[in-house]
Design a protein around this motif. Structure first.
Motif, short mmCIF file in Angstrom:
data_model
loop_
_atom_site.label_atom_id
_atom_site.label_comp_id
_atom_site.label_asym_id
_atom_site.label_seq_id
_atom_site.Cartn_x
_atom_site.Cartn_y
_atom_site.Cartn_z
N ARG A 194 0.83 -1.21 0.00
CA ARG A 194 0.00 0.00 0.00
C ARG A 194 0.86 1.25 0.00
N SER A 195 1.94 1.24 0.77
CA SER A 195 2.80 2.42 0.83
C SER A 195 3.53 2.63 -0.49
N ARG A 196 3.95 1.56 -1.14
CA ARG A 196 4.65 1.68 -2.42
C ARG A 196 3.72 2.15 -3.53
N LEU A 197 2.43 1.89 -3.38
CA LEU A 197 1.46 2.25 -4.42
C LEU A 197 0.73 3.55 -4.12
N ALA A 198 1.07 4.18 -3.02
CA ALA A 198 0.39 5.43 -2.63
C ALA A 198 0.49 6.46 -3.74
N GLY A 199 -0.64 7.00 -4.16
CA GLY A 199 -0.68 8.03 -5.19
C GLY A 199 -0.63 7.51 -6.60
N GLU A 200 -0.52 6.19 -6.78
CA GLU A 200 -0.47 5.62 -8.12
C GLU A 200 -1.83 5.04 -8.52
N ALA A 201 -2.03 4.92 -9.82
CA ALA A 201 -3.19 4.19 -10.31
C ALA A 201 -2.97 2.71 -10.04
N ILE A 202 -3.96 2.06 -9.43
CA ILE A 202 -3.81 0.67 -9.04
C ILE A 202 -4.18 -0.23 -10.22
N THR A 203 -3.17 -0.75 -10.89
CA THR A 203 -3.34 -1.67 -12.00
C THR A 203 -2.59 -2.96 -11.67
N PRO A 204 -2.90 -4.05 -12.37
CA PRO A 204 -2.12 -5.28 -12.12
C PRO A 204 -0.63 -5.08 -12.32
N GLN A 205 -0.27 -4.32 -13.35
CA GLN A 205 1.16 -4.08 -13.61
C GLN A 205 1.79 -3.26 -12.49
N ALA A 206 1.05 -2.30 -11.95
CA ALA A 206 1.59 -1.49 -10.85
C ALA A 206 1.78 -2.34 -9.59
N VAL A 207 0.82 -3.23 -9.33
CA VAL A 207 0.96 -4.12 -8.18
C VAL A 207 2.17 -5.03 -8.37
N ALA A 208 2.34 -5.57 -9.57
CA ALA A 208 3.49 -6.44 -9.84
C ALA A 208 4.80 -5.69 -9.62
N ALA A 209 4.86 -4.44 -10.09
CA ALA A 209 6.08 -3.65 -9.92
C ALA A 209 6.36 -3.40 -8.44
N VAL B 111 5.41 -5.31 -5.91
CA VAL B 111 5.84 -6.59 -5.34
C VAL B 111 7.31 -6.85 -5.66
N MET B 112 7.69 -6.63 -6.91
CA MET B 112 9.08 -6.86 -7.30
C MET B 112 10.03 -5.93 -6.56
N ALA B 113 9.65 -4.67 -6.41
CA ALA B 113 10.49 -3.72 -5.69
C ALA B 113 10.63 -4.13 -4.23
N ALA B 114 9.53 -4.59 -3.63
CA ALA B 114 9.57 -5.01 -2.23
C ALA B 114 10.47 -6.22 -2.06
N ARG B 115 10.34 -7.19 -2.95
CA ARG B 115 11.16 -8.40 -2.84
C ARG B 115 12.63 -8.08 -3.07
N GLN B 116 12.92 -7.24 -4.05
CA GLN B 116 14.32 -6.92 -4.34
C GLN B 116 14.97 -6.12 -3.23
N SER B 117 14.16 -5.40 -2.45
CA SER B 117 14.72 -4.58 -1.37
C SER B 117 15.21 -5.41 -0.20
N LYS B 118 14.72 -6.64 -0.08
CA LYS B 118 15.09 -7.43 1.11
C LYS B 118 15.57 -8.85 0.81
N LEU B 119 15.49 -9.29 -0.45
CA LEU B 119 15.92 -10.63 -0.78
C LEU B 119 17.14 -10.59 -1.69
N PRO B 120 18.11 -11.49 -1.47
CA PRO B 120 19.32 -11.48 -2.30
C PRO B 120 19.05 -12.02 -3.68
#
Length: 332
Positions: A196-211, A213-222
């Motif tokens: 929710r915080s990463r998507l704040a102010g953005e249009a909620i689309t499937p592609q935006a959600v995927a992006a 998720v990927m940003a969240a995973r890359q921030s904490k997973l090797p």
């Protein structure tokens, strides 16, 4: 189909341990399985992307590397698209392909490593979505004779990171393809505050959600291409609600999530971090500095190194919190 004796397994699994298979056969067509089994050395094991695997230094028997390829829209009705993918397809690539075609539903499962065929076995899940939520059916081949069987959702008996293929039917099947039911009336799943915080102010689309998720995973997973790992190494433990309440009273920062039947799910990564293992190394392996739930190979590790670290982490968490952690990966 190609078969190799004394095959090097190190490049074929993401933890990157030193390991060899007595025999390795690469399956590129489903029809190859029956003749392969006729000449196989027992036991027979199935390998997908190797992202949830801890192989021993020597793996006896025959390892079948599933390399079946193909993906297509099989049909649609007023509520859903029915999309199939062969078991050897890369999971993340398949998810991104469905989104590019305009078929949403799997976006929260972006960037999960592994293959399509392995996904139902583990009932992979992330950010409030599990594979079972969009699963329709799968085709499996018997490891006894290569015969074909179709499994429905009920027959798969999906649970938390679990399925019949890890329980009653373990070691009996090779999944050949999976059929998904993707909704035409899409609703985003934003159960986690991080999304929710990463998507704040953005249009909620499937592609935006995927992006997100990927940003969240890359921030904490090797990155598995840079440092060997098998993703989350331990299950988030499921405990009685009363035990979870007592732990949260003693440790107010402990994340606790509701679960079915009067039980609760605890955050294994938080328990491991509080036990002092985040970023800590034991020999050639350690728990990742950015996410304590991920066990990493710093180079040259074997399954014995992994087992020693696993047992020490389990002991320290049990001593402090009275909770027994269970590993996620399959051990060969």
């Amino acid at each position: 189909m190609m078969t190799t004796e004394a095959a090097d397994l190190q490049p074929l699994h993401t933890l990157g341990l030193l390991a060899r298979a007595e025999r390795l056969s690469r399956l590129t067509e489903a029809a190859q399985l029956a003749p392969l089994l006729a000449g196989a050395v027992a036991p027979v094991r199935v390998l997908g992307g190797g992202s949830n695997l801890v192989p021993g230094t020597t793996v006896d028997g025959t390892v079948i590397k599933v390399e079946l390829q193909g993906r297509q829209l099989l049909g649609e009705d007023e509520t859903a698209w029915y999309v199939a993918a062969a078991a050897g397809e890369n999971w993340h690539d398949f998810v991104q392909w469905t989104l590019a075609q305009g078929w949403p539903g799997l976006e929260n499962l972006s960037l999960i490593p592994g293959t399509v065929g392995a996904a139902p076995i583990q009932n992979i899940g992330a950010y409030g979505v599990e594979l079972k939520d969009h699963f329709h059916a799968l085709t499996a081949l018997s490891l006894a004779d290569g015969a074909t069987t179709v499994f429905t959702p009920e027959q798969c008996a999906f649970g938390y990171r679990d399925s019949v293929f890890k329980q009653a039917e373990a070691g009996r099947w090779l999944i050949a393809d999976v059929l998904f039911k993707l909704p035409k009336q899409w609703q985003p799943r934003l159960d986690y505050g991080d999304l929710r915080s990463r998507l704040a102010g953005e249009a909620i689309t499937p592609q935006a959600v995927a992006a997100a998720v990927m940003a969240a995973r890359q921030s904490k997973l090797p990155d598995q291409a840079v440092i060997g790992n098998a993703g989350s190494f331990f299950h988030n433990p499921i405990v009685p609600a009363a035990q979870a309440d007592a732990l949260r009273a003693a440790y107010p920062g402990l994340p606790v999530y509701p679960h079915a039947e009067g039980r609760a799910k605890l955050a294994a990564g938080w328990l491991i971090e509080q036990a002092g293992w985040k970023g800590r190394q034991l020999g050639a392996v350690g728990m990742y500095e950015k996410q304590a739930l991920v066990l990493v190979n710093h180079g040259g590790a074997t399954a014995d190194d992994v087992r020693r670290l696993m047992q020490q982490v389990q002991a320290d968490v049990a001593e402090r919190f009275g909770v027994q952690l269970q590993p996620e990966p399959v051990w060969w």
